[in-house]
Design an enzyme around this catalytic site. Structure first.
Site, short mmCIF file in Angstrom:
data_model
loop_
_atom_site.label_atom_id
_atom_site.label_comp_id
_atom_site.label_asym_id
_atom_site.label_seq_id
_atom_site.Cartn_x
_atom_site.Cartn_y
_atom_site.Cartn_z
N ASN A 20 1.04 -1.24 -0.42
CA ASN A 20 -0.08 0.17 -0.04
C ASN A 20 0.84 1.14 -0.02
O ASN A 20 1.45 1.44 1.04
CB ASN A 20 -1.04 -0.15 1.38
CG ASN A 20 -1.96 0.84 1.38
OD1 ASN A 20 -3.12 1.36 2.51
ND2 ASN A 20 -2.84 1.60 0.02
N GLN A 53 -1.70 6.14 -1.69
CA GLN A 53 -2.01 8.06 -0.84
C GLN A 53 -1.03 8.49 -0.85
O GLN A 53 0.01 8.33 -0.96
CB GLN A 53 -2.76 7.42 0.35
CG GLN A 53 -4.63 7.21 0.66
CD GLN A 53 -4.61 5.61 0.45
OE1 GLN A 53 -3.97 4.89 0.25
NE2 GLN A 53 -5.50 5.33 -0.13
N ASN A 71 -6.22 10.89 -2.07
CA ASN A 71 -6.11 9.76 -3.01
C ASN A 71 -5.46 10.06 -3.90
O ASN A 71 -5.34 11.90 -3.84
CB ASN A 71 -7.59 9.23 -3.14
CG ASN A 71 -8.20 9.24 -1.67
OD1 ASN A 71 -7.82 8.49 -1.07
ND2 ASN A 71 -9.37 9.15 -1.28
N CYS A 80 -5.45 7.37 7.12
CA CYS A 80 -4.65 5.81 6.07
C CYS A 80 -3.96 6.16 7.14
O CYS A 80 -2.70 6.15 7.52
CB CYS A 80 -3.99 6.35 4.97
SG CYS A 80 -3.14 6.11 4.30
N GLY A 81 -4.45 4.21 7.42
CA GLY A 81 -4.08 3.87 8.79
C GLY A 81 -1.74 3.25 7.98
O GLY A 81 -1.03 3.28 9.37
N ASN A 82 -1.79 2.20 6.68
CA ASN A 82 -0.99 2.03 6.50
C ASN A 82 0.40 2.92 6.61
O ASN A 82 1.20 3.06 7.23
CB ASN A 82 -0.85 1.79 5.62
CG ASN A 82 -1.56 -0.02 6.14
OD1 ASN A 82 -0.92 -0.62 6.80
ND2 ASN A 82 -2.17 -0.65 4.80
N ASN A 157 -12.88 7.22 8.02
CA ASN A 157 -13.07 7.10 6.70
C ASN A 157 -14.72 6.23 6.98
O ASN A 157 -14.54 4.97 7.44
CB ASN A 157 -12.63 6.92 5.91
CG ASN A 157 -11.44 5.55 5.80
OD1 ASN A 157 -11.35 5.09 7.01
ND2 ASN A 157 -10.41 5.59 4.75
N HIS A 159 -16.61 2.69 5.55
CA HIS A 159 -16.49 0.61 5.10
C HIS A 159 -17.30 0.63 4.84
O HIS A 159 -18.54 0.20 5.66
CB HIS A 159 -14.84 0.68 5.86
CG HIS A 159 -13.79 0.75 5.48
ND1 HIS A 159 -13.00 1.28 5.01
CD2 HIS A 159 -13.13 1.88 6.79
CE1 HIS A 159 -11.28 1.32 5.26
NE2 HIS A 159 -11.80 2.65 6.23
N ASN A 190 -14.63 2.60 0.93
CA ASN A 190 -13.80 1.97 1.23
C ASN A 190 -14.49 0.90 0.66
O ASN A 190 -15.62 0.13 1.63
CB ASN A 190 -12.85 1.72 1.51
CG ASN A 190 -12.51 3.10 1.97
OD1 ASN A 190 -10.31 2.88 1.68
ND2 ASN A 190 -12.34 3.70 2.70
N GLU A 208 -10.25 0.14 -2.92
CA GLU A 208 -10.59 1.89 -2.13
C GLU A 208 -10.71 3.15 -2.29
O GLU A 208 -10.63 3.09 -3.30
CB GLU A 208 -8.81 1.98 -1.43
CG GLU A 208 -8.18 1.08 -0.43
CD GLU A 208 -6.86 1.87 0.23
OE1 GLU A 208 -7.18 3.11 0.97
OE2 GLU A 208 -5.74 1.37 0.17
N CYS A 217 -4.49 -2.13 3.36
CA CYS A 217 -6.03 -0.90 3.99
C CYS A 217 -5.81 -1.10 5.18
O CYS A 217 -6.12 -2.24 5.15
CB CYS A 217 -7.16 -0.49 2.80
SG CYS A 217 -7.59 0.71 3.46
N GLY A 218 -4.98 0.00 5.83
CA GLY A 218 -5.11 -0.49 6.83
C GLY A 218 -6.41 -0.14 7.69
O GLY A 218 -7.22 -0.98 8.26
N GLY A 220 -9.11 -0.55 6.45
CA GLY A 220 -9.61 -1.27 6.19
C GLY A 220 -9.82 -2.43 6.95
O GLY A 220 -10.53 -3.37 7.08
#
Length: 280
Positions: A20, A53, A71, A80-82, A157, A159, A190, A208, A217-218, A220
């Protein structure tokens, strides 16, 4: 003797978490630099740099730093976790800290490095009420009136999590694109496709919002773990196997913790000509 060309332009980093991938711009001390046009141009994998991202590091008065997310289509991302884990790792290495606080649209998040070198971030408590996700109208978030009866979860965000028999056979591109723009999600969503593969273990693939199919997707993964526990499929600690690798999710009393590897791939510099043509 050839005279070296003067270095100018805007520096950036290319990073990824489980494939990612992100462009990271550090604008601390200068104010926000990213525009929708610049994000779209940079996100072009043929004419720009390419990313799922873009993360922009900015100053913060009440945290170690601020992170804003974009995005690849130029729209803003709320979480955006990652990317959060990747940037946290970079800052921790630069400062010698073992933990950092990050101000995001989601609130102030805490990240830390584990003894095994992997990086964890607390993504906060999931948003489970229909208005928080958000949905367009009062709806049972555990069983949405959509194909596959998915679960809605907000992680900063929106999901939409579908549980399927075989995630590898799921129509991620077709159904993902359709559900992303369903009227039930006024801000888009997402879309995750998950299958239970063992007790407390899931195989997940993702579409995403604003980016399409990505390797991981973190947020996600966090949403999927929350949805699986709410459906009674797993406990609160889950391993998720994504296209790009594995994440560990632990839904604790203080929030949803996500742990996984990070990678700093290279440093680059955007030319003044590229910036001048694409900064508005």
């Amino acid at each position: 003797m050839t005279t070296p060309r003067a270095i100018s332009g805007l520096p950036f980093m290319k990073m990824h978490g489980l494939g990612n991938d992100f462009v990271v711009i550090d604008s601390r001390g200068r104010g926000a630099l990213t525009t929708a046009a610049l994000a779209r141009a940079l996100g072009d994998r043929n004419r720009g740099v390419g990313f799922d991202q873009l993360a922009e590091i900015r100053d913060a008065d009440d945290a170690d730093f601020t992170l804003d997310f974009w995005n690849s289509d130029g729209t803003r991302a709320g979480a955006c976790g990652n990317a959060t884990r990747c940037v946290a790792d970079h800052v921790m290495q630069a400062t010698g800290q073992d933990s950092v606080s990050i101000k995001t649209a989601r609130g102030i998040l805490c990240a830390r490095r584990r003894a095994d070198g992997q990086v964890s971030v607390n993504m906060g408590q999931p948003q489970l009420d229909w208005a928080e996700v958000p949905l367009a109208r009062p709806t049972d978030t555990l069983h949405l009136p959509l194909p596959g009866a998915p679960v809605a979860v907000g992680m900063g965000n929106p999901h939409c999590v579908l549980f399927v028999a075989d995630a590898d056979a799921a129509d991620v591109a077709g159904l993902g694109a359709l559900l992303e723009h369903d009227p039930l999600f006024p801000e888009g969503t997402n879309v995750e496709f998950a299958a239970l593969t063992a007790p407390d273990r899931l195989r997940m693939r993702v579409w995403e919002r604003g980016a399409g199919i990505t390797l991981a997707c973190g947020s996600g993964a966090c949403a999927t773990a929350v949805a699986a526990h709410r459906r009674g499929l797993t406990g609160r600690r889950v391993l998720l196997d994504l296209d790009g690798g594995r994440l560990e999710i632990d839904w604790r009393d203080d929030g949803v913790w996500m742990t996984g590897p990070t990678a700093h791939v290279f440093d680059g510099r955007l030319t003044p000509a590229f910036l001048a043509a694409r900064s508005t």
